[in-house]
Enzyme design. Sequence first.
Site, PDB file in Angstrom:
ATOM      1  N   ASP A  14     -65.991  56.886 -38.883  1.00 50.34           N
ATOM      2  CA  ASP A  14     -67.345  57.455 -38.786  1.00 50.34           C
ATOM      3  C   ASP A  14     -67.352  58.733 -37.935  1.00 50.34           C
ATOM      4  O   ASP A  14     -66.492  58.932 -37.086  1.00 50.34           O
ATOM      5  CB  ASP A  14     -68.272  56.399 -38.174  1.00 50.34           C
ATOM      6  CG  ASP A  14     -69.742  56.749 -38.357  1.00 50.34           C
ATOM      7  OD1 ASP A  14     -70.045  57.565 -39.247  1.00 50.34           O
ATOM      8  OD2 ASP A  14     -70.579  56.204 -37.613  1.00 50.34           O
ATOM      9  N   ASN A  16     -67.791  62.139 -39.078  1.00 50.42           N
ATOM     10  CA  ASN A  16     -67.361  63.433 -39.638  1.00 50.42           C
ATOM     11  C   ASN A  16     -68.452  64.492 -39.524  1.00 50.42           C
ATOM     12  O   ASN A  16     -68.210  65.636 -39.143  1.00 50.42           O
ATOM     13  CB  ASN A  16     -67.010  63.297 -41.123  1.00 50.42           C
ATOM     14  CG  ASN A  16     -65.765  62.463 -41.358  1.00 50.42           C
ATOM     15  OD1 ASN A  16     -65.064  62.135 -40.402  1.00 50.42           O
ATOM     16  ND2 ASN A  16     -65.496  62.123 -42.599  1.00 50.42           N
ATOM     17  N   TRP A  19     -69.211  65.537 -35.858  1.00 46.82           N
ATOM     18  CA  TRP A  19     -68.112  66.361 -35.346  1.00 46.82           C
ATOM     19  C   TRP A  19     -68.251  67.793 -35.881  1.00 46.82           C
ATOM     20  O   TRP A  19     -68.156  68.758 -35.116  1.00 46.82           O
ATOM     21  CB  TRP A  19     -66.757  65.768 -35.768  1.00 46.82           C
ATOM     22  CG  TRP A  19     -65.604  66.628 -35.363  1.00 46.82           C
ATOM     23  CD1 TRP A  19     -65.007  66.645 -34.133  1.00 46.82           C
ATOM     24  CD2 TRP A  19     -64.960  67.631 -36.151  1.00 46.82           C
ATOM     25  NE1 TRP A  19     -64.011  67.594 -34.116  1.00 46.82           N
ATOM     26  CE2 TRP A  19     -63.959  68.214 -35.338  1.00 46.82           C
ATOM     27  CE3 TRP A  19     -65.108  68.094 -37.458  1.00 46.82           C
ATOM     28  CZ2 TRP A  19     -63.116  69.228 -35.792  1.00 46.82           C
ATOM     29  CZ3 TRP A  19     -64.280  69.100 -37.920  1.00 46.82           C
ATOM     30  CH2 TRP A  19     -63.303  69.657 -37.080  1.00 46.82           C
ATOM     31  N   HIS A  31     -65.735  66.236 -43.317  1.00 45.37           N
ATOM     32  CA  HIS A  31     -65.078  65.302 -44.242  1.00 45.37           C
ATOM     33  C   HIS A  31     -63.675  65.808 -44.595  1.00 45.37           C
ATOM     34  O   HIS A  31     -62.739  65.023 -44.713  1.00 45.37           O
ATOM     35  CB  HIS A  31     -65.898  65.134 -45.521  1.00 45.37           C
ATOM     36  CG  HIS A  31     -67.249  64.505 -45.296  1.00 45.37           C
ATOM     37  ND1 HIS A  31     -67.425  63.428 -44.468  1.00 45.37           N
ATOM     38  CD2 HIS A  31     -68.481  64.810 -45.793  1.00 45.37           C
ATOM     39  CE1 HIS A  31     -68.718  63.085 -44.470  1.00 45.37           C
ATOM     40  NE2 HIS A  31     -69.376  63.919 -45.258  1.00 45.37           N
ATOM     41  N   LEU A 125     -46.463  49.048 -46.066  1.00 46.77           N
ATOM     42  CA  LEU A 125     -47.862  48.979 -45.624  1.00 46.77           C
ATOM     43  C   LEU A 125     -48.845  48.931 -46.811  1.00 46.77           C
ATOM     44  O   LEU A 125     -48.739  49.728 -47.737  1.00 46.77           O
ATOM     45  CB  LEU A 125     -48.154  50.235 -44.778  1.00 46.77           C
ATOM     46  CG  LEU A 125     -49.583  50.444 -44.311  1.00 46.77           C
ATOM     47  CD1 LEU A 125     -49.972  49.440 -43.231  1.00 46.77           C
ATOM     48  CD2 LEU A 125     -49.770  51.871 -43.778  1.00 46.77           C
TER      49      LEU A 125
HETATM   50  C1  IPE Z   1     -70.161  53.563 -42.291  1.00 44.19           C
HETATM   51  O1  IPE Z   1     -70.601  54.768 -41.784  1.00 44.19           O
HETATM   52  C2  IPE Z   1     -69.525  53.759 -43.627  1.00 44.19           C
HETATM   53  C3  IPE Z   1     -68.265  54.520 -43.622  1.00 44.19           C
HETATM   54  C4  IPE Z   1     -67.614  54.910 -42.570  1.00 44.19           C
HETATM   55  C5  IPE Z   1     -67.754  54.816 -44.918  1.00 44.19           C
HETATM   56  P1  IPE Z   1     -72.112  55.249 -41.957  1.00 44.19           P
HETATM   57  O2  IPE Z   1     -72.221  56.571 -41.329  1.00 44.19           O
HETATM   58  O3  IPE Z   1     -72.503  55.143 -43.392  1.00 44.19           O
HETATM   59  O4  IPE Z   1     -72.881  54.120 -41.147  1.00 44.19           O
HETATM   60  P2  IPE Z   1     -74.343  54.112 -40.538  1.00 44.19           P
HETATM   61  O5  IPE Z   1     -75.289  54.563 -41.613  1.00 44.19           O
HETATM   62  O6  IPE Z   1     -74.339  55.070 -39.377  1.00 44.19           O
HETATM   63  O7  IPE Z   1     -74.552  52.707 -40.101  1.00 44.19           O
HETATM   64  C1  IPE Z   2     -68.095  59.192 -42.011  1.00 47.03           C
HETATM   65  O1  IPE Z   2     -68.740  60.245 -41.386  1.00 47.03           O
HETATM   66  C2  IPE Z   2     -67.803  59.469 -43.476  1.00 47.03           C
HETATM   67  C3  IPE Z   2     -68.604  58.681 -44.416  1.00 47.03           C
HETATM   68  C4  IPE Z   2     -69.495  57.795 -44.108  1.00 47.03           C
HETATM   69  C5  IPE Z   2     -68.394  58.954 -45.820  1.00 47.03           C
HETATM   70  P1  IPE Z   2     -70.299  60.483 -41.527  1.00 47.03           P
HETATM   71  O2  IPE Z   2     -70.534  61.348 -42.718  1.00 47.03           O
HETATM   72  O3  IPE Z   2     -71.028  59.207 -41.532  1.00 47.03           O
HETATM   73  O4  IPE Z   2     -70.600  61.304 -40.219  1.00 47.03           O
HETATM   74  P2  IPE Z   2     -71.846  61.115 -39.246  1.00 47.03           P
HETATM   75  O5  IPE Z   2     -71.900  59.671 -38.877  1.00 47.03           O
HETATM   76  O6  IPE Z   2     -73.047  61.562 -39.992  1.00 47.03           O
HETATM   77  O7  IPE Z   2     -71.516  61.975 -38.077  1.00 47.03           O
HETATM   78 MG    MG Z   3     -71.853  58.029 -40.078  1.00 48.58          MG
END
Ligand code: IPE
Ligand code: IPE
Ligand code: MG
Length: 242
Positions: A14, A16, A19, A31, A125
Site C-alpha cells: 500500500d 503508492n 508516496w 505504481h 518460491l
Molecule cells: C489494499 O490497499 C489493496 C492493495 C494493496 C491491492 P487499498 O489502498 O485498496 O486499501 P484501503 O482502501 O486503504 O483500505
Molecule cells: C497500493 O497503493 C496499490 C494498489 C492498491 C493498487 P495505493 O494506490 O493504494 O496508494 P495510496 O494508498 O492511495 O497511497
Molecule cells: Mg492504498
Amino acid sequence: MPNPIPQHVAIIMDGNGRWAKKQGLLRVQGHEVGVQRIEEIIQAAQDKGIRYLTLYAFSKENWRRPKDEVAFLMGLLSAYLDKKIETLIKNNCVFNVIGEIGDLAEFLQKKLTQAMENSRKNTGLVVTFALSYSSRREILRACQKIAEQAVRGEIEPSGINEETFSANLYTAGMPDPELLIRTSGEFRISNFLLWQISYAELYITQKCWPEFTRDEFEKALEDYKGRERRFGDTCAVTGGKT
Ligand code: IPE
Ligand code: IPE
Ligand code: MG
C-alpha cells in the site's frame, strides 16, 4: 529461541499514491516505482529461503477507482507479465494467482494462465499475486463449493472442518502466512486473507510501498524473529503451529 524464517509471507503493498504525491509526482508514477519493489522483494524472498510470497496487487474493491487509474494498473500488469515473468520462471519460481480472475480483460487472463502454466514444474518460491481479490468473496465461494459437495452427498455437514474449509479456498495447499506486512502505516486488513491470517504476526511500517526495499523487508523478517508466538497458550509455542 528466535522464530525461524517464515515459510509464507503475505504483503499488502500500500501507499503508492501517497508516496508519489509526497514526491510531487502523479499517483500512477507511484505504481510504476511499486513494480520495481515487487521485483526486488521477490528476489529478497528467494534469497532468504521463503517458500511462499503472496502479494496483494489489486483488490475487488479497487475497481471503484477512477477508470484511468484502473486502466493504468492493468497496463502495468500486462507489461510486467510480458517483461518480467520469464526471469521469474527462469529463477525457478512458481507463478500463481488468487482472486476473481474472470473480472480481468480476456487478454490478461490468457497471459496469467500462460505464466502459471509455464512455471508449473518449478520447485522454488511460490509467488502469488492477489488480483481482483476479496477475502469475503473467497470465503463465500468456499461455502458454496462445500455446500455443493454436501448436496452431492460427498461430504457430511458434520464432517466439515478447518482442513476441508482451507482446501476450498484459493490458497488450498499453501500453509497459512506466518507474517503479514502492510506498508504505508494503515492499521487495517482491507479484505485480505481473513481466514488465513488468524495467527499471522502483523508488521506495519510507515514506509510506503515504493520505499519498501530489500533492507526494509529484512527488517520485517528480523522483527518477526523476535515475536513470541503463543497460539493461545501461556508462553511461546515453537514448531510453527497454525
Ligand atoms: C489494499 O490497499 C489493496 C492493495 C494493496 C491491492 P487499498 O489502498 O485498496 O486499501 P484501503 O482502501 O486503504 O483500505
Ligand atoms: C497500493 O497503493 C496499490 C494498489 C492498491 C493498487 P495505493 O494506490 O493504494 O496508494 P495510496 O494508498 O492511495 O497511497
Ligand atoms: Mg492504498
